[in-house]
Design an enzyme around this catalytic site. Structure first.
Site, mmCIF file in Angstrom:
data_model
loop_
_atom_site.group_PDB
_atom_site.id
_atom_site.type_symbol
_atom_site.label_atom_id
_atom_site.label_comp_id
_atom_site.label_asym_id
_atom_site.label_seq_id
_atom_site.Cartn_x
_atom_site.Cartn_y
_atom_site.Cartn_z
ATOM 1 N N LYS A 160 0.836 -1.203 0.000
ATOM 2 C CA LYS A 160 0.000 0.000 0.000
ATOM 3 C C LYS A 160 0.872 1.254 0.000
ATOM 4 O O LYS A 160 1.886 1.310 0.708
ATOM 5 C CB LYS A 160 -0.889 -0.033 1.249
ATOM 6 C CG LYS A 160 -1.883 1.118 1.359
ATOM 7 C CD LYS A 160 -2.755 0.942 2.605
ATOM 8 C CE LYS A 160 -3.804 2.019 2.749
ATOM 9 N NZ LYS A 160 -4.640 1.837 3.960
ATOM 10 N N SER A 218 -9.650 1.837 3.237
ATOM 11 C CA SER A 218 -8.825 2.574 2.314
ATOM 12 C C SER A 218 -7.854 1.701 1.524
ATOM 13 O O SER A 218 -7.348 2.143 0.499
ATOM 14 C CB SER A 218 -8.026 3.642 3.077
ATOM 15 O OG SER A 218 -7.152 3.025 4.009
ATOM 16 N N SER A 236 -9.665 -0.523 7.434
ATOM 17 C CA SER A 236 -9.156 -0.380 6.069
ATOM 18 C C SER A 236 -8.501 -1.600 5.450
ATOM 19 O O SER A 236 -8.208 -1.599 4.259
ATOM 20 C CB SER A 236 -8.172 0.785 5.995
ATOM 21 O OG SER A 236 -8.890 1.978 5.826
HETATM 22 N N1 GLN Z 1 -12.893 3.856 6.707
HETATM 23 C C1 GLN Z 1 -12.247 4.335 7.881
HETATM 24 C C2 GLN Z 1 -11.958 5.805 7.762
HETATM 25 O O1 GLN Z 1 -12.328 6.371 6.809
HETATM 26 C C3 GLN Z 1 -11.026 3.541 8.174
HETATM 27 C C4 GLN Z 1 -9.777 4.031 7.559
HETATM 28 C C5 GLN Z 1 -8.610 3.156 7.854
HETATM 29 O O2 GLN Z 1 -8.736 2.109 8.500
HETATM 30 N N2 GLN Z 1 -7.439 3.597 7.428
HETATM 31 O O3 GLN Z 1 -11.383 6.410 8.604
#
Ligand code: GLN
Length: 476
Positions: free
Chosen positions: A78, A153, A177
């Site tokens: 990532k 994400s 994420s």
């Molecule tokens: N979807 C969550 C957010 O928008 C989690 C993001 C993540 O785990 N990096 O914060």
């Protein structure tokens, strides 16, 4: 070149094929790179120019006859995780031209084990989002239905595995994420316990919640990666000295001793009937197979999202203060005063979701509001932690859905941040409490979209996730 079936390959199969000289790591790496170049899901932001050299070095090791299981196995990373000499953009314009000067410990350990880095995967900007629509490099498409999001994400990392662009990948999980995109794309994703994997070299989003973890086609593959990455790192004071278990050794032993709990708060009305049916179907299956299952309560679950969306932006606003266009990141071309310089860099460099969270976080931390928001959220954090601690006295693992729905359409939620935030409802608890969680594909809805099962266990009980996950994956 011998026939290489990228659709099927997992770590053990790659290891066997490399050892038996059925194909070389160089051939395999070439094949993945070619597939990535043809791909139209936008899963990668950049490719590793040294991938083939790394693969050739792995082939040399294999020739010498003493190669470990990860030698020559390709990996996608990532783009919030640093690999020295490669771009690390965090999918943000502000870091578009930033090249990492050092390698994250998690990646360094995988490289030391002989893995070959294919490239860096697309994600939401600074890992903020649930749909991968917040990337400066454009959205990633779900390979199961290209009109839908892959989740976020770590959307690119999930798609890389689901579309066979890489056998395994790394993501980060701050509120879901890794687990949510794994569920949306039909792959396995692990959020390790807080402190299990070093965060050194992971671009910080919310430091008290962030963890690096693996995504793969099988539970065993995630166990191989975690085993190699986990353990104390002197460069991350929050990394744990807790010994790392040999996850693979007993993965198929004593699974039925694991006591299972079903938290009623995770089965609210409002979840997609197909998701509910799939998860309940698995629970019934396990009960029939002889597992002890009991209903449990996590009463503070309903405050999880509120606590997360206070604590996380507070930490975001502080972590992202460093992007000022002076030390690194983009620079404005004009001669500006310091204030105007900051304004120019930060208003042009950040996307709108990132700005929203920086503004929210700054407000939450400001004098006068700190007690009302941040302090209260910290108190909630303790209550949520206690909830899990109490439940883990009675059971060893919890079974829940990963997400309330399957993958939604691109654009469906991007204009409505609240509905987007709601999709994290079942995943944020694990981050708030620092426990570990696995997302496992268990079926499809009527549109053939993948459905995930979440298994949660207490801190540093990843072995339980692997055993149970492996059992469910191989018995149906
Ligand atoms: N979807 C969550 C957010 O928008 C989690 C993001 C993540 O785990 N990096 O914060």
């Amino acid at each position: 070149m011998s026939k290489i079936d990228l659709e099927k390959l997992n770590i053990e199969e790659i290891h066997q094929a490399l050892s038996k000289k059925i194909f070389s790591s160089e051939e395999l790496t070439k094949k993945y790179l070619a597939r990535i170049k043809q791909d139209d899901t936008n899963a990668f932001i950049s490719l590793n120019e040294n991938a083939l050299d790394e693969a050739k070095a792995a082939d040399q090791k294999i020739k010498s006859g003493q190669a470990g299981v990860l030698v020559g196995v390709p990996l996608a990373v990532k783009d919030v995780i640093l690999v020295a000499g490669q771009k690390a953009t965090a999918a943000s314009k502000i870091l578009e031209n930033y090249t990492a000067s050092y390698t994250a410990t998690a990646v360094a350990r995988l490289k030391a084990a002989g893995m070959v880095i294919l490239g860096k995967t697309n994600c939401d900007e600074f890992a903020m989002g649930s749909s991968n629509e917040n990337s400066y490099f454009g959205p990633v498409l779900n390979p199961h239905d290209k009109s839908r999001v892959p989740g976020g994400s770590s959307g690119g990392s999930a798609v890389a595995v689901a579309a066979n662009l890489a056998p395994v990948s790394l993501g980060t999980d701050t509120g879901g994420s890794i687990r949510q995109p794994a569920a949306f794309c039909g792959v396995v994703g692990l959020k390790p316990s807080y402190g299990r994997v070093s965060r050194y070299g992971a671009i910080a989003m919310a430091s008290s919640l962030d963890q690096i973890g693996p995504l793969a086609k099988t539970v065993k593959d995630t166990a191989y990666l975690l085993h190699q990455m986990a353990g104390f790192d002197k460069y991350d004071a929050t990394s744990s000295t807790e010994p790392v278990a040999d996850y693979l050794k007993d993965i198929d032993k004593d699974v039925k001793k694991i006591r299972l709990g079903i938290p009623e708060e995770y089965f609210l009305s409002g979840i997609d009937p197909a998701v509910r049916q799939a998860v309940e179907g698995k629970i019934n299956f396990l009960e029939k197979a002889g597992f002890k299952i009991k209903a449990v309560k996590l009463p503070y679950t309903e405050y999880g999202l509120a606590a997360y969306y206070l604590l996380m932006p507070a930490e975001v606003s502080s972590n992202l203060a460093r992007y000022d266009g002076i030390l690194y990141g983009m620079s404005p071309d004009k001669n500006l005063s310091l204030d105007d310089w900051y304004k120019s860099v930060r208003s042009q460099g950040f996307g709108s979701e990132t700005k929203r969270r920086i503004i929210l976080g700054t407000y939450i931390l400001s004098a006068g509001y700190f007690d009302a928001y941040y302090k209260k959220a910290q108190k909630l954090r303790s209550l949520i932690k206690n909830d899990f601690a109490n439940v883990f006295k009675q059971v060893d693992a919890l079974l829940t859905p990963v997400t309330p729905t399957t993958a939604f359409k691109i654009g469906e939620k991007s204009k409505d941040p609240l509905s987007m935030y709601l999709s994290d409802i079942f995943t944020v608890g694990a981050n708030i409490a620092g426990i570990c969680g696995l997302s496992l594909p268990i079926g499809q809805d009527k549109n053939n979209l993948p459905i995930g099962l979440q298994i949660l266990a207490k801190p540093f009980a990843e072995d339980i996730l692997f055993k149970l996950g492996y059992y469910i994956e191989n018995n149906y």
